[in-house]
Design a protein around this motif. Structure first.
Motif, PDB file in Angstrom:
ATOM      1  N   PRO A   1     -48.591  16.850  31.177  1.00  0.00           N
ATOM      2  CA  PRO A   1     -49.699  17.418  30.390  1.00  0.00           C
ATOM      3  C   PRO A   1     -50.922  17.720  31.267  1.00  0.00           C
ATOM      4  O   PRO A   1     -51.259  16.952  32.166  1.00  0.00           O
ATOM      5  CB  PRO A   1     -50.011  16.308  29.379  1.00  0.00           C
ATOM      6  CG  PRO A   1     -49.541  15.049  30.017  1.00  0.00           C
ATOM      7  CD  PRO A   1     -48.375  15.420  30.878  1.00  0.00           C
ATOM      8  N   LEU A   2     -51.575  18.858  30.982  1.00  0.00           N
ATOM      9  CA  LEU A   2     -52.813  19.234  31.660  1.00  0.00           C
ATOM     10  C   LEU A   2     -53.929  19.331  30.620  1.00  0.00           C
ATOM     11  O   LEU A   2     -53.764  18.927  29.473  1.00  0.00           O
ATOM     12  CB  LEU A   2     -52.634  20.578  32.381  1.00  0.00           C
ATOM     13  CG  LEU A   2     -51.617  20.626  33.521  1.00  0.00           C
ATOM     14  CD1 LEU A   2     -51.558  22.031  34.102  1.00  0.00           C
ATOM     15  CD2 LEU A   2     -51.963  19.632  34.616  1.00  0.00           C
ATOM     16  N   LYS A   3     -55.072  19.917  31.022  1.00  0.00           N
ATOM     17  CA  LYS A   3     -56.201  20.061  30.106  1.00  0.00           C
ATOM     18  C   LYS A   3     -55.877  21.058  28.996  1.00  0.00           C
ATOM     19  O   LYS A   3     -55.043  21.946  29.157  1.00  0.00           O
ATOM     20  CB  LYS A   3     -57.432  20.538  30.881  1.00  0.00           C
ATOM     21  CG  LYS A   3     -57.955  19.526  31.896  1.00  0.00           C
ATOM     22  CD  LYS A   3     -59.125  20.114  32.665  1.00  0.00           C
ATOM     23  CE  LYS A   3     -59.632  19.128  33.710  1.00  0.00           C
ATOM     24  NZ  LYS A   3     -60.704  19.712  34.531  1.00  0.00           N
ATOM     25  N   LYS A   4     -56.595  20.912  27.865  1.00  0.00           N
ATOM     26  CA  LYS A   4     -56.533  21.839  26.730  1.00  0.00           C
ATOM     27  C   LYS A   4     -55.115  22.018  26.181  1.00  0.00           C
ATOM     28  O   LYS A   4     -54.711  23.121  25.799  1.00  0.00           O
ATOM     29  CB  LYS A   4     -57.111  23.199  27.137  1.00  0.00           C
ATOM     30  CG  LYS A   4     -58.589  23.106  27.544  1.00  0.00           C
ATOM     31  CD  LYS A   4     -59.112  24.446  28.013  1.00  0.00           C
ATOM     32  CE  LYS A   4     -60.561  24.310  28.462  1.00  0.00           C
ATOM     33  NZ  LYS A   4     -61.097  25.582  29.010  1.00  0.00           N
ATOM     34  N   GLY A   5     -54.339  20.941  26.191  1.00  0.00           N
ATOM     35  CA  GLY A   5     -53.013  20.979  25.585  1.00  0.00           C
ATOM     36  C   GLY A   5     -51.952  21.693  26.399  1.00  0.00           C
ATOM     37  O   GLY A   5     -50.808  21.810  25.962  1.00  0.00           O
ATOM     38  N   ARG A   6     -52.285  22.167  27.595  1.00  0.00           N
ATOM     39  CA  ARG A   6     -51.294  22.861  28.416  1.00  0.00           C
ATOM     40  C   ARG A   6     -50.392  21.851  29.110  1.00  0.00           C
ATOM     41  O   ARG A   6     -50.734  20.681  29.254  1.00  0.00           O
ATOM     42  CB  ARG A   6     -51.994  23.741  29.461  1.00  0.00           C
ATOM     43  CG  ARG A   6     -52.746  24.908  28.849  1.00  0.00           C
ATOM     44  CD  ARG A   6     -53.462  25.749  29.895  1.00  0.00           C
ATOM     45  NE  ARG A   6     -54.520  25.005  30.556  1.00  0.00           N
ATOM     46  CZ  ARG A   6     -54.566  24.737  31.860  1.00  0.00           C
ATOM     47  NH1 ARG A   6     -53.593  25.140  32.640  1.00  0.00           N
ATOM     48  NH2 ARG A   6     -55.573  24.077  32.374  1.00  0.00           N
ATOM     49  N   LYS A   7     -49.239  22.320  29.557  1.00  0.00           N
ATOM     50  CA  LYS A   7     -48.362  21.457  30.339  1.00  0.00           C
ATOM     51  C   LYS A   7     -47.587  22.305  31.338  1.00  0.00           C
ATOM     52  O   LYS A   7     -47.391  23.506  31.134  1.00  0.00           O
ATOM     53  CB  LYS A   7     -47.405  20.665  29.439  1.00  0.00           C
ATOM     54  CG  LYS A   7     -46.476  21.497  28.587  1.00  0.00           C
ATOM     55  CD  LYS A   7     -45.608  20.603  27.723  1.00  0.00           C
ATOM     56  CE  LYS A   7     -44.649  21.433  26.861  1.00  0.00           C
ATOM     57  NZ  LYS A   7     -43.784  20.583  26.030  1.00  0.00           N
ATOM     58  N   ILE A   8     -47.156  21.654  32.425  1.00  0.00           N
ATOM     59  CA  ILE A   8     -46.365  22.358  33.441  1.00  0.00           C
ATOM     60  C   ILE A   8     -45.166  21.489  33.815  1.00  0.00           C
ATOM     61  O   ILE A   8     -45.169  20.271  33.609  1.00  0.00           O
ATOM     62  CB  ILE A   8     -47.186  22.696  34.707  1.00  0.00           C
ATOM     63  CG1 ILE A   8     -47.780  21.424  35.327  1.00  0.00           C
ATOM     64  CG2 ILE A   8     -48.261  23.717  34.423  1.00  0.00           C
ATOM     65  CD1 ILE A   8     -48.460  21.680  36.659  1.00  0.00           C
ATOM     66  N   SER A   9     -44.171  22.129  34.393  1.00  0.00           N
ATOM     67  CA  SER A   9     -42.966  21.402  34.794  1.00  0.00           C
ATOM     68  C   SER A   9     -43.238  20.602  36.065  1.00  0.00           C
ATOM     69  O   SER A   9     -44.216  20.851  36.788  1.00  0.00           O
ATOM     70  CB  SER A   9     -41.818  22.379  35.053  1.00  0.00           C
ATOM     71  OG  SER A   9     -42.092  23.159  36.209  1.00  0.00           O
ATOM     72  N   ALA A  10     -42.355  19.642  36.350  1.00  0.00           N
ATOM     73  CA  ALA A  10     -42.467  18.832  37.570  1.00  0.00           C
ATOM     74  C   ALA A  10     -42.435  19.732  38.802  1.00  0.00           C
ATOM     75  O   ALA A  10     -43.179  19.502  39.774  1.00  0.00           O
ATOM     76  CB  ALA A  10     -41.331  17.817  37.618  1.00  0.00           C
ATOM     77  N   GLN A  11     -41.592  20.775  38.762  1.00  0.00           N
ATOM     78  CA  GLN A  11     -41.499  21.702  39.899  1.00  0.00           C
ATOM     79  C   GLN A  11     -42.818  22.438  40.118  1.00  0.00           C
ATOM     80  O   GLN A  11     -43.292  22.559  41.254  1.00  0.00           O
ATOM     81  CB  GLN A  11     -40.387  22.726  39.656  1.00  0.00           C
ATOM     82  CG  GLN A  11     -38.984  22.182  39.902  1.00  0.00           C
ATOM     83  CD  GLN A  11     -37.937  23.281  39.837  1.00  0.00           C
ATOM     84  OE1 GLN A  11     -38.108  24.264  39.125  1.00  0.00           O
ATOM     85  NE2 GLN A  11     -36.861  23.119  40.579  1.00  0.00           N
TER      86      GLN A  11
ATOM     87  N   VAL B   1     -39.238  11.860  42.396  1.00  0.00           N
ATOM     88  CA  VAL B   1     -40.426  10.997  42.288  1.00  0.00           C
ATOM     89  C   VAL B   1     -41.275  11.429  41.097  1.00  0.00           C
ATOM     90  O   VAL B   1     -41.731  10.602  40.303  1.00  0.00           O
ATOM     91  CB  VAL B   1     -41.262  11.061  43.592  1.00  0.00           C
ATOM     92  CG1 VAL B   1     -42.587  10.317  43.421  1.00  0.00           C
ATOM     93  CG2 VAL B   1     -40.479  10.486  44.764  1.00  0.00           C
ATOM     94  N   ILE B   2     -41.473  12.732  40.941  1.00  0.00           N
ATOM     95  CA  ILE B   2     -42.310  13.255  39.853  1.00  0.00           C
ATOM     96  C   ILE B   2     -41.576  13.205  38.519  1.00  0.00           C
ATOM     97  O   ILE B   2     -42.168  12.932  37.474  1.00  0.00           O
ATOM     98  CB  ILE B   2     -42.775  14.695  40.172  1.00  0.00           C
ATOM     99  CG1 ILE B   2     -43.547  14.710  41.497  1.00  0.00           C
ATOM    100  CG2 ILE B   2     -43.621  15.263  39.053  1.00  0.00           C
ATOM    101  CD1 ILE B   2     -44.746  13.793  41.537  1.00  0.00           C
ATOM    102  N   GLN B   3     -40.264  13.438  38.546  1.00  0.00           N
ATOM    103  CA  GLN B   3     -39.491  13.432  37.293  1.00  0.00           C
ATOM    104  C   GLN B   3     -39.456  12.054  36.636  1.00  0.00           C
ATOM    105  O   GLN B   3     -39.163  11.950  35.452  1.00  0.00           O
ATOM    106  CB  GLN B   3     -38.078  13.949  37.563  1.00  0.00           C
ATOM    107  CG  GLN B   3     -38.017  15.457  37.749  1.00  0.00           C
ATOM    108  CD  GLN B   3     -36.665  15.959  38.208  1.00  0.00           C
ATOM    109  OE1 GLN B   3     -35.869  15.211  38.777  1.00  0.00           O
ATOM    110  NE2 GLN B   3     -36.391  17.234  37.975  1.00  0.00           N
ATOM    111  N   GLU B   4     -39.762  11.003  37.398  1.00  0.00           N
ATOM    112  CA  GLU B   4     -39.862   9.660  36.802  1.00  0.00           C
ATOM    113  C   GLU B   4     -40.992   9.597  35.775  1.00  0.00           C
ATOM    114  O   GLU B   4     -41.000   8.747  34.896  1.00  0.00           O
ATOM    115  CB  GLU B   4     -40.093   8.618  37.905  1.00  0.00           C
ATOM    116  CG  GLU B   4     -38.856   8.347  38.750  1.00  0.00           C
ATOM    117  CD  GLU B   4     -39.084   7.251  39.786  1.00  0.00           C
ATOM    118  OE1 GLU B   4     -40.226   6.746  39.871  1.00  0.00           O
ATOM    119  OE2 GLU B   4     -38.127   6.902  40.486  1.00  0.00           O
ATOM    120  N   PHE B   5     -41.972  10.524  35.905  1.00  0.00           N
ATOM    121  CA  PHE B   5     -43.092  10.569  34.954  1.00  0.00           C
ATOM    122  C   PHE B   5     -42.828  11.572  33.829  1.00  0.00           C
ATOM    123  O   PHE B   5     -43.642  11.735  32.934  1.00  0.00           O
ATOM    124  CB  PHE B   5     -44.388  10.950  35.686  1.00  0.00           C
ATOM    125  CG  PHE B   5     -44.810   9.948  36.718  1.00  0.00           C
ATOM    126  CD1 PHE B   5     -45.582   8.856  36.371  1.00  0.00           C
ATOM    127  CD2 PHE B   5     -44.399  10.078  38.042  1.00  0.00           C
ATOM    128  CE1 PHE B   5     -45.969   7.924  37.320  1.00  0.00           C
ATOM    129  CE2 PHE B   5     -44.775   9.156  38.994  1.00  0.00           C
ATOM    130  CZ  PHE B   5     -45.557   8.071  38.634  1.00  0.00           C
TER     131      PHE B   5
END
Length: 617
Positions: free
Chosen positions: A405-415, A396-400
């Motif tokens: 992306p999170l605040k201040k240019g950070r990002k995290i994996s779907a997991q 469901v999340i991997q469809e996105f």
């Protein structure tokens, strides 16, 4: 008088253990709420007690002759039958007697049938019951008994199932989310009914006002164990906090004791005395206690909100009707940044239609709606997540995207994102259709927020979410810098989140009220009891609410509180470093300078907080 005892019941689905042996009892007159996180098995426990499901082990023993009624979360009704047919075929013998008597009245020439029906009414004391039955139908607004179940709304279905449960006059009434799908007026009637009537209740509900006013005992299922609190919801919160604090103190002591005993174990020779063996056995118990961990993870909500321009949504003389039913008539409103709007009104007054107009899902009949160029909706609907066959949670999340992306240019994996929403790695590979109702809603909330909206619309967001998740969602929304619209029957949620209301009165009339839901109830009470014209009462009320702190002021205070807490933690950390005996004179000097700087910043922030607090009094 004890009505039932639950003895060591457990339940698992394959390898997934829902709950391990649980035991408790219910006595006559108790009004108990069962509280636990989503996925802990609350609904399963209710179904087992209502004999709608069976435990893997243990049993439920009832006092002889105990009558139990069960109101499920989503009642299943025969779509082809009318309201009257469903009520009469519910198995209530007195209703069958009343139905037979009414049939006899329609055939007066059959004197023998009439006499038998009359005698049956006398025998079962059905005359009073018939009056109560009709009063209950009226209170629950089930006026058209000829309507088929397929034509009923979610709220009407819930009221019909509630009517059947109450008519059974049960010794124990079991309720699974009784306020879901009911409008505010109906919730307040039901609340008053349960407070007044001498009923024994066992319920699961997220409605915190309902919990506070109706229940006299809370049973909490926490980390597989049951804890009972003889008191209201506020009493439960106080005692639960004290219990957790005590547990943390004991765990800290146990860890220190464990470290000491571990050193002793390492020093001992292989040959043991009897006394040593006894201490080794004690060591195993100490180790088990020291390694106990509370699973206190909370949902972590964080989004990278899209930039919001100066123009949001402008509604100019907007009208909408369906046949003769008027929903909007010449409605005007310009939405502003930081608007916190609650929408209330009886079912069928057009709240959902209004949201569809806002999101351009349907077109108005007249007037104009203008949307800003940077507007990005996050729309949480009542329908919830659309479950695809054999789709797993992670998919469901991997469809996105694989990374979010999170605040201040950070990002995290779907997991990682799913873990923040309390879906561990194992749960992420479960099929969505196997999730509990609350877990599905939590996953749906995740999909709405990761799209980084700057205008959030929440249509009944509190249904099925556990209280822990609700508290986190409320705190997130208080800090959310965009625009927010909430349609909810959860009075506590509305009071905490919104600062003005659109009150849907029906027939196209929408009232803009300055205040939260409790403010509105107080104002509405004034207008129904006072001879003062309604416009003047509202104007007076508005003047009284002008001195209330704005959302911006509240957020500024909250930000200062967070900064003060962070500075206090930093000060404590620096002071702790001074206890290190290996520090050089240069290190001590640097720490002293740093401590002075932190103390000055802390003093400044505290003064600022005090000034703002006094200004708002």
């Amino acid at each position: 008088m004890n009505l039932l005892s639950v003895e060591g019941i457990s339940k698992a689905y394959g390898e997934r253990v829902i709950f391990e042996p649980l035991s408790f009892g219910i006595s006559k007159g108790q009004k108990i709420a069962l509280i636990a996180k989503n996925g802990s098995g609350k609904t399963t426990i209710l179904k087992i007690i209502a004999q709608q499901d069976t435990p893997d082990s243990g049993q439920v023993n009832f006092r002889k002759g105990t009558q139990v009624s069960y109101l499920p979360q989503d009642p299943v009704l025969d779509p082809h039958k009318t309201v009257e047919e469903i009520i009469l075929e519910s198995g209530n013998h007195v209703l069958e007697v009343i139905a037979d008597y009414e049939k006899a009245l329609q055939n007066p020439e059959d004197a023998e049938h009439y006499q038998k029906a009359f005698e049956a009414m006398e025998q079962h004391q059905a005359w009073d019951f018939e009056t109560q039955y009709k009063q209950l139908l009226s209170k629950l607004k089930l006026d058209d008994l000829s309507l088929k179940a397929s034509a009923l709304s979610g709220g009407q279905k819930k009221r019909l199932a509630l009517c059947i449960a109450l008519l059974e006059k049960p010794d124990l009434l079991i309720l699974d989310e009784p306020t879901n799908h009911l409008d505010l007026e109906m919730i307040e009637w039901l609340e008053a009914y349960f407070i007044k009537e001498k009923l024994t209740l066992l319920m699961v509900t997220h409605d915190r006002y309902f919990l506070e006013r109706v229940c006299n005992e809370i049973i909490e299922l926490d980390n597989g164990k049951l804890f009972s609190y003889k008191g209201s919801y506020s009493y439960f919160l106080e005692k639960r906090a004290a219990r957790i604090e005590q547990l943390e103190t004991e765990a800290h002591k146990a860890k220190r004791h464990f470290t000491k005993e571990l050193e002793w174990m390492r020093r001992q020779p292989k040959a043991r005395t009897t006394k040593s063996k006894s201490r080794i056995d004690d060591f195993k118990k100490i180790k088990a206690k020291a390694q106990q961990r509370r699973n206190e993870h909370e949902v972590q909500l964080e989004i990278n909100m899209e930039r919001l321009g100066s123009k949001m949504i402008e509604m100019h003389r907007v009208s909408k009707s369906f046949g003769d039913k008027v929903i909007l008539q010449g409605f005007d409103y310009n939405f502003q940044r930081n608007d916190r709007i609650g929408i209330i009104g009886n079912n069928g007054t057009g709240k959902s239609t209004f949201l569809k107009l806002l999101t351009n899902t349907i077109k108005p009949d007249g007037g104009k709606i203008v949307w800003g160029d940077t507007l990005k909706f996050g729309y949480y609907t009542q329908e919830g997540i659309k479950v695809k066959p054999d789709q797993k949670v992670i998919e469901v999340i991997q469809e996105f995207g694989e990374f979010i992306p999170l605040k201040k240019g950070r990002k995290i994996s779907a997991q990682q994102l799913l873990e923040r929403f309390l879906f561990d790695r194992k749960k992420q590979y479960d099929f969505v259709e196997k999730l509990s109702g609350g877990e599905r809603k939590r996953l749906y909330l995740c999909t709405v927020l990761i799209q980084n909206p700057n205008f959030i619309i929440l249509d009944e967001p509190t249904n099925d979410l556990d209280i822990v998740t609700l508290n986190v969602l409320e705190n997130f929304l208080l800090d959310f810098p965009g625009c927010l619209i909430v349609v909810s029957h959860d009075r506590y949620f509305m009071d905490k989140i919104v600062d003005h209301l659109f009150v849907f009165r029906g027939k196209g009339k929408i009232e803009d009220f300055p205040g939260n839901y409790s403010d509105f109830r107080a104002y509405d009470g004034l207008t129904t009891t006072s001879e003062t014209p309604k416009k003047k009462v509202k104007a007076d009320w508005k003047n009284k609410t002008e001195n209330k702190p704005s959302n911006e002021e509240q957020r500024a205070l909250k930000k200062l509180e967070k900064e003060i807490a962070a500075l206090e933690a930093e000060k404590e950390n620096i002071q702790h470093q001074f206890t290190d005996g290996t520090l050089s004179p240069e290190d001590i000097k640097a720490l002293s300078i740093e401590l002075t700087s932190v103390e000055k910043a802390l003093e400044a922030k505290t003064d600022a907080w005090l000034e703002r607090s006094l200004a708002l009094e």
